[in-house]
Design a protein around this motif. Structure first.
Motif, short mmCIF file in Angstrom:
data_model
loop_
_atom_site.label_atom_id
_atom_site.label_comp_id
_atom_site.label_asym_id
_atom_site.label_seq_id
_atom_site.Cartn_x
_atom_site.Cartn_y
_atom_site.Cartn_z
N UNK A 16 5.23 -3.23 1.66
CA UNK A 16 4.11 -2.58 0.99
C UNK A 16 4.26 -2.51 -0.51
N UNK A 17 3.55 -1.54 -1.08
CA UNK A 17 3.57 -1.33 -2.52
C UNK A 17 2.94 0.00 -2.84
N UNK A 18 2.56 0.19 -4.10
CA UNK A 18 2.03 1.50 -4.48
C UNK A 18 1.00 1.39 -5.60
N UNK A 50 0.50 6.45 -4.63
CA UNK A 50 0.18 6.34 -3.21
C UNK A 50 0.81 5.06 -2.68
N UNK A 51 1.67 5.18 -1.68
CA UNK A 51 2.37 4.05 -1.08
C UNK A 51 1.58 3.51 0.11
N UNK A 52 1.45 2.19 0.18
CA UNK A 52 0.74 1.58 1.30
C UNK A 52 1.67 0.69 2.11
N UNK A 53 1.21 0.34 3.28
CA UNK A 53 2.05 -0.33 4.27
C UNK A 53 2.19 -1.85 4.04
N UNK A 54 1.11 -2.49 3.57
CA UNK A 54 1.11 -3.95 3.47
C UNK A 54 0.53 -4.41 2.14
N UNK A 55 1.38 -4.92 1.28
CA UNK A 55 0.93 -5.40 -0.02
C UNK A 55 0.04 -6.64 0.11
N UNK A 56 0.15 -7.36 1.21
CA UNK A 56 -0.64 -8.58 1.40
C UNK A 56 -2.06 -8.29 1.88
N UNK A 57 -2.32 -7.06 2.29
CA UNK A 57 -3.65 -6.69 2.77
C UNK A 57 -4.50 -6.25 1.57
N UNK A 58 -5.06 -7.22 0.87
CA UNK A 58 -5.78 -6.94 -0.36
C UNK A 58 -6.95 -6.00 -0.15
N UNK A 83 -3.19 0.23 -11.31
CA UNK A 83 -2.49 -1.01 -10.98
C UNK A 83 -1.65 -0.83 -9.71
N UNK A 84 -1.61 -1.89 -8.93
CA UNK A 84 -0.85 -1.89 -7.67
C UNK A 84 0.37 -2.78 -7.84
N UNK A 85 1.54 -2.22 -7.55
CA UNK A 85 2.80 -2.94 -7.67
C UNK A 85 3.48 -3.05 -6.30
N UNK A 86 3.93 -4.23 -5.91
CA UNK A 86 4.63 -4.39 -4.63
C UNK A 86 6.04 -3.82 -4.71
N UNK A 87 6.50 -3.23 -3.61
CA UNK A 87 7.86 -2.69 -3.58
C UNK A 87 8.91 -3.78 -3.75
N UNK A 88 8.56 -5.00 -3.41
CA UNK A 88 9.53 -6.09 -3.51
C UNK A 88 9.98 -6.31 -4.95
N UNK A 89 9.18 -5.83 -5.92
CA UNK A 89 9.55 -5.96 -7.33
C UNK A 89 10.29 -4.73 -7.85
N UNK A 90 10.33 -3.68 -7.06
CA UNK A 90 10.94 -2.43 -7.51
C UNK A 90 12.42 -2.62 -7.79
N UNK A 91 12.87 -2.02 -8.88
CA UNK A 91 14.27 -2.09 -9.24
C UNK A 91 14.66 -3.36 -9.97
N UNK A 92 13.69 -4.23 -10.27
CA UNK A 92 14.01 -5.48 -10.96
C UNK A 92 13.86 -5.37 -12.47
N UNK A 93 13.42 -4.22 -12.95
CA UNK A 93 13.24 -4.04 -14.38
C UNK A 93 11.86 -4.43 -14.85
N UNK A 94 11.17 -5.27 -14.09
CA UNK A 94 9.79 -5.64 -14.38
C UNK A 94 9.09 -5.88 -13.06
#
Length: 205
Positions: free
Chosen positions: A105-107, A158-166, A187-198
């Motif tokens: 997901x993402x937020x 707000x955190x969501x379950x699926x970042x691919x579900x546009x 703006x919506x950011x995927x959790x997969x990018x979290x902690x990468x600095x950008x």
């Protein structure tokens, strides 16, 4: 939500809700889902393991009455120590990127300048009510909501379950703007990018 009358042995009686009798109500309003409140203070974090140990599960709420009891008993959001967070997540979902419900997901995040002061508590409360009231059109995709108190700002996400579900993500984002009463873009950011600095902005509404 549904009204559930408390069981007793005295036979039929008039239904008294918390709205009509805050002290002696005998009926409660069941939430569609159970929600758990968590707290942590990342400013004390030195590693993933110590952060996990610092994440505290406070209480799980099943009814509207339980929600208001908890909300009125804990510190208001704007009074949290700098660096700390409240998390309200569906029961069984830990407020961590690694949880299987959050992993893909993402937020949606919204920043508020600290000059907003206690007004931010209204925004937090409205977001909480939108979650437990399941008012998002794509409510099943909402995993939880986070309030963060930072030195330079407040943040609600707000955190969501699926970042691919546009479609679901954008529906949630648009409703969040209504809940918060804001006109600027979110703006919506995927959790997969979290902690990468950008992070790559996946959606914007």
């Amino acid at each position: 939500m549904t009204d559930v009358q408390a069981a007793d042995n005295s036979g039929a009686q008039a239904v008294r809700t918390v709205l009509t009798d805050p002290e002696n109500y005998n009926a409660v309003h069941q939430l569609n889902s159970q929600w758990t409140l968590w707290f942590d203070n990342p400013s004390k974090r030195t590693s993933t393991s110590t952060w996990t140990a610092n994440l505290k599960e406070i209480v799980t709420m099943n009814t509207v009455e339980e929600f208001w009891g908890v909300y009125n008993s804990v510190a208001i959001a704007s009074d949290l120590p700098n660096g700390s967070n409240y998390h309200l997540f569906r029961k069984g979902i830990r407020p961590m990127w690694e949880d299987k419900a959050n992993a893909n997901g993402g937020k949606w995040g919204c920043l508020f300048q600290r000059s907003i002061g206690e007004k931010v508590n209204e925004h937090w409360l409205h977001t909480l009510l939108a979650c437990i009231g399941e008012t998002f059109d794509a409510s099943p995709d909402v995993c939880g909501v986070v309030f963060s108190n930072r030195k330079s700002c407040f943040r609600i996400a707000v955190w969501t379950r699926s970042a691919s579900n546009k479609e679901a993500c954008e529906t949630i984002g648009r409703h969040l703007k209504t809940v918060l009463g804001i006109n600027h873009s979110l703006e919506y950011l995927p959790h997969s990018d979290s902690g990468k600095g950008s992070a790559n902005i996946l959606y914007s509404v």
